[in-house]
Scaffold this motif. Structure first.
Motif, PDB file in Angstrom:
ATOM      1  N   GLY A   1       0.815  -1.213   0.000  1.00 48.05           N
ATOM      2  CA  GLY A   1       0.000   0.000   0.000  1.00 48.05           C
ATOM      3  C   GLY A   1       0.844   1.256   0.000  1.00 48.05           C
ATOM      4  O   GLY A   1       2.018   1.254  -0.409  1.00 48.05           O
ATOM      5  N   VAL A   2       0.242   2.336   0.500  1.00 46.73           N
ATOM      6  CA  VAL A   2       0.929   3.627   0.468  1.00 46.73           C
ATOM      7  C   VAL A   2       1.902   3.789   1.629  1.00 46.73           C
ATOM      8  O   VAL A   2       2.714   4.718   1.635  1.00 46.73           O
ATOM      9  CB  VAL A   2      -0.092   4.790   0.468  1.00 46.73           C
ATOM     10  N   ALA A   3       1.833   2.927   2.623  1.00 48.05           N
ATOM     11  CA  ALA A   3       2.726   3.049   3.780  1.00 48.05           C
ATOM     12  C   ALA A   3       4.096   2.466   3.471  1.00 48.05           C
ATOM     13  O   ALA A   3       4.210   1.447   2.775  1.00 48.05           O
ATOM     14  CB  ALA A   3       2.130   2.320   4.983  1.00 48.05           C
ATOM     15  N   SER A   4       5.133   3.088   3.986  1.00 47.30           N
ATOM     16  CA  SER A   4       6.450   2.471   3.977  1.00 47.30           C
ATOM     17  C   SER A   4       6.443   1.351   5.007  1.00 47.30           C
ATOM     18  O   SER A   4       6.079   1.562   6.168  1.00 47.30           O
ATOM     19  CB  SER A   4       7.530   3.498   4.341  1.00 47.30           C
TER      20      SER A   4
ATOM     21  N   PHE B   1      -9.646   2.013   1.239  1.00 43.49           N
ATOM     22  CA  PHE B   1      -9.803   3.469   1.243  1.00 43.49           C
ATOM     23  C   PHE B   1      -8.795   4.106   0.284  1.00 43.49           C
ATOM     24  O   PHE B   1      -7.741   4.607   0.723  1.00 43.49           O
ATOM     25  CB  PHE B   1      -9.616   4.018   2.665  1.00 43.49           C
ATOM     26  N   PRO B   2      -9.077   4.087  -1.006  1.00 43.74           N
ATOM     27  CA  PRO B   2      -8.118   4.667  -1.959  1.00 43.74           C
ATOM     28  C   PRO B   2      -7.936   6.163  -1.786  1.00 43.74           C
ATOM     29  O   PRO B   2      -6.979   6.740  -2.329  1.00 43.74           O
ATOM     30  CB  PRO B   2      -8.753   4.335  -3.322  1.00 43.74           C
TER      31      PRO B   2
ATOM     32  N   GLY C   1       7.534  -0.490  15.231  1.00 40.08           N
ATOM     33  CA  GLY C   1       6.745  -0.996  14.110  1.00 40.08           C
ATOM     34  C   GLY C   1       5.359  -1.464  14.485  1.00 40.08           C
ATOM     35  O   GLY C   1       4.777  -2.313  13.794  1.00 40.08           O
ATOM     36  N   LEU C   2       4.811  -0.898  15.545  1.00 39.23           N
ATOM     37  CA  LEU C   2       3.507  -1.327  16.054  1.00 39.23           C
ATOM     38  C   LEU C   2       2.410  -0.311  15.783  1.00 39.23           C
ATOM     39  O   LEU C   2       1.264  -0.535  16.208  1.00 39.23           O
ATOM     40  CB  LEU C   2       3.588  -1.558  17.568  1.00 39.23           C
ATOM     41  N   ALA C   3       2.699   0.780  15.095  1.00 35.25           N
ATOM     42  CA  ALA C   3       1.702   1.847  14.962  1.00 35.25           C
ATOM     43  C   ALA C   3       1.700   2.432  13.561  1.00 35.25           C
ATOM     44  O   ALA C   3       2.721   2.454  12.863  1.00 35.25           O
ATOM     45  CB  ALA C   3       1.966   2.948  15.993  1.00 35.25           C
ATOM     46  N   LEU C   4       0.514   2.917  13.172  1.00 37.26           N
ATOM     47  CA  LEU C   4       0.313   3.601  11.891  1.00 37.26           C
ATOM     48  C   LEU C   4      -0.336   4.951  12.148  1.00 37.26           C
ATOM     49  O   LEU C   4      -1.140   5.098  13.072  1.00 37.26           O
ATOM     50  CB  LEU C   4      -0.614   2.780  10.982  1.00 37.26           C
ATOM     51  N   ASP C   5      -0.003   5.924  11.304  1.00 35.91           N
ATOM     52  CA  ASP C   5      -0.696   7.201  11.279  1.00 35.91           C
ATOM     53  C   ASP C   5      -1.346   7.329   9.905  1.00 35.91           C
ATOM     54  O   ASP C   5      -0.665   7.576   8.897  1.00 35.91           O
ATOM     55  CB  ASP C   5       0.277   8.368  11.505  1.00 35.91           C
ATOM     56  N   VAL C   6      -2.663   7.134   9.852  1.00 35.10           N
ATOM     57  CA  VAL C   6      -3.403   7.205   8.593  1.00 35.10           C
ATOM     58  C   VAL C   6      -3.833   8.658   8.396  1.00 35.10           C
ATOM     59  O   VAL C   6      -4.755   9.146   9.066  1.00 35.10           O
ATOM     60  CB  VAL C   6      -4.624   6.266   8.625  1.00 35.10           C
TER      61      VAL C   6
ATOM     62  N   GLN D   1     -15.011   6.252   9.338  1.00 36.59           N
ATOM     63  CA  GLN D   1     -15.137   4.980   8.629  1.00 36.59           C
ATOM     64  C   GLN D   1     -13.904   4.106   8.825  1.00 36.59           C
ATOM     65  O   GLN D   1     -14.014   2.884   8.984  1.00 36.59           O
ATOM     66  CB  GLN D   1     -15.366   5.245   7.139  1.00 36.59           C
ATOM     67  N   ILE D   2     -12.737   4.712   8.828  1.00 36.15           N
ATOM     68  CA  ILE D   2     -11.508   3.945   9.034  1.00 36.15           C
ATOM     69  C   ILE D   2     -11.471   3.365  10.445  1.00 36.15           C
ATOM     70  O   ILE D   2     -11.108   2.191  10.635  1.00 36.15           O
ATOM     71  CB  ILE D   2     -10.276   4.825   8.750  1.00 36.15           C
ATOM     72  N   VAL D   3     -11.864   4.154  11.434  1.00 31.13           N
ATOM     73  CA  VAL D   3     -11.919   3.637  12.802  1.00 31.13           C
ATOM     74  C   VAL D   3     -12.883   2.452  12.875  1.00 31.13           C
ATOM     75  O   VAL D   3     -12.573   1.404  13.460  1.00 31.13           O
ATOM     76  CB  VAL D   3     -12.343   4.742  13.792  1.00 31.13           C
ATOM     77  N   ALA D   4     -14.061   2.603  12.275  1.00 30.28           N
ATOM     78  CA  ALA D   4     -15.046   1.521  12.301  1.00 30.28           C
ATOM     79  C   ALA D   4     -14.515   0.274  11.607  1.00 30.28           C
ATOM     80  O   ALA D   4     -14.713  -0.849  12.085  1.00 30.28           O
ATOM     81  CB  ALA D   4     -16.344   1.987  11.630  1.00 30.28           C
TER      82      ALA D   4
END
Length: 224
Positions: free
Chosen positions: A103-106, A125-126, A145-150, A166-169
């Motif tokens: 995806g878009v995350a490194s 979620f494009p 490596g346990l967290a993401l910031d969307v 919606q992402i939280v849900a």
């Protein structure tokens, strides 16, 4: 006669010829029965199983977002006037799975469940064009490596707030699969069982923490 009684000494014992005659009958019957049991018998063919009607060709497996009516109860979380409804998200149940693309995350330094969450969010979620991962922080979640910031586009707009909700849900709905530990969005701290507090910031991105699952070896395949 009791089991400890003395045998009757005057009982007549049959002669040997009579004993042989008595044994001959049952033995012959046993032999005849044995021959009957072991002879070759042509098996009866079982009735063929009914052939089911052909089913329509299944579409490729994908994650589908199906909107449903609002769901009352603790699964609905209020965030700045918006309802975060877990019931609004359903994952299609298909027999064939497809691998998730990067995806878009490194993914550098991310653990496997964090990678799975990042890839799935990128597909579903494009609109999301940036997901942060490993970075320096006073707490261990991002460095390990346990967290993401969307990152949410136009996060203060009605559309941006709805997208974050919606992402939280979606993450809560898939909490077990993603190893979700918590999420933070617009001041609200969420766990897989619902909100647990407020005043936590994060107004421009959804912060997601996972249980990790270990660092990848390079041979993993992440499925939808």
């Amino acid at each position: 006669m009791g089991r400890h009684s003395k045998p009757n000494e005057h009982r007549r014992i049959p002669s040997s010829s009579l004993v042989l005659a008595m044994l001959a009958g049952p033995a012959a019957a046993v032999i005849a029965a044995g021959a009957d049991v072991h002879r070759d018998v042509e098996p009866v063919a079982a009735a063929p199983a009914p052939i089911p009607p052909p089913s329509p060709e299944a579409a490729p497996y994908d994650l589908q977002v199906v909107a449903s009516g609002p769901m009352a109860g603790p699964a609905d979380f209020k965030t700045a006037g918006q309802a975060v409804s877990v019931a609004s998200w359903k994952v299609a149940d298909r027999a064939v799975r497809q691998a998730l693309p990067t995806g878009v995350a490194s993914e550098r330094g991310l653990q496997v469940k964090t990678i799975l969450a990042a890839r799935a969010i990128s597909v579903v979620f494009p609109e999301i064009q940036q997901i942060g991962g490993v970075r320096a922080d006073a707490l261990r979640w991002h460095p390990n490596g346990l967290a993401l910031d969307v990152m949410i586009p136009n996060p203060s707009s009605a559309e941006g707030i709805a997208l974050g909700n919606q992402i939280v849900a979606y993450v809560i709905k898939n909490a077990e699969r993603f190893g979700m530990q918590d999420a933070i969005w617009r001041g609200v701290y969420y766990t897989p069982n619902g909100p647990r507090g407020s005043g936590n910031g994060h107004y421009d991105h959804v912060h997601i923490t996972t249980t990790g699952g270990g660092y990848p070896t390079g041979s993993e395949t992440y499925f939808r």
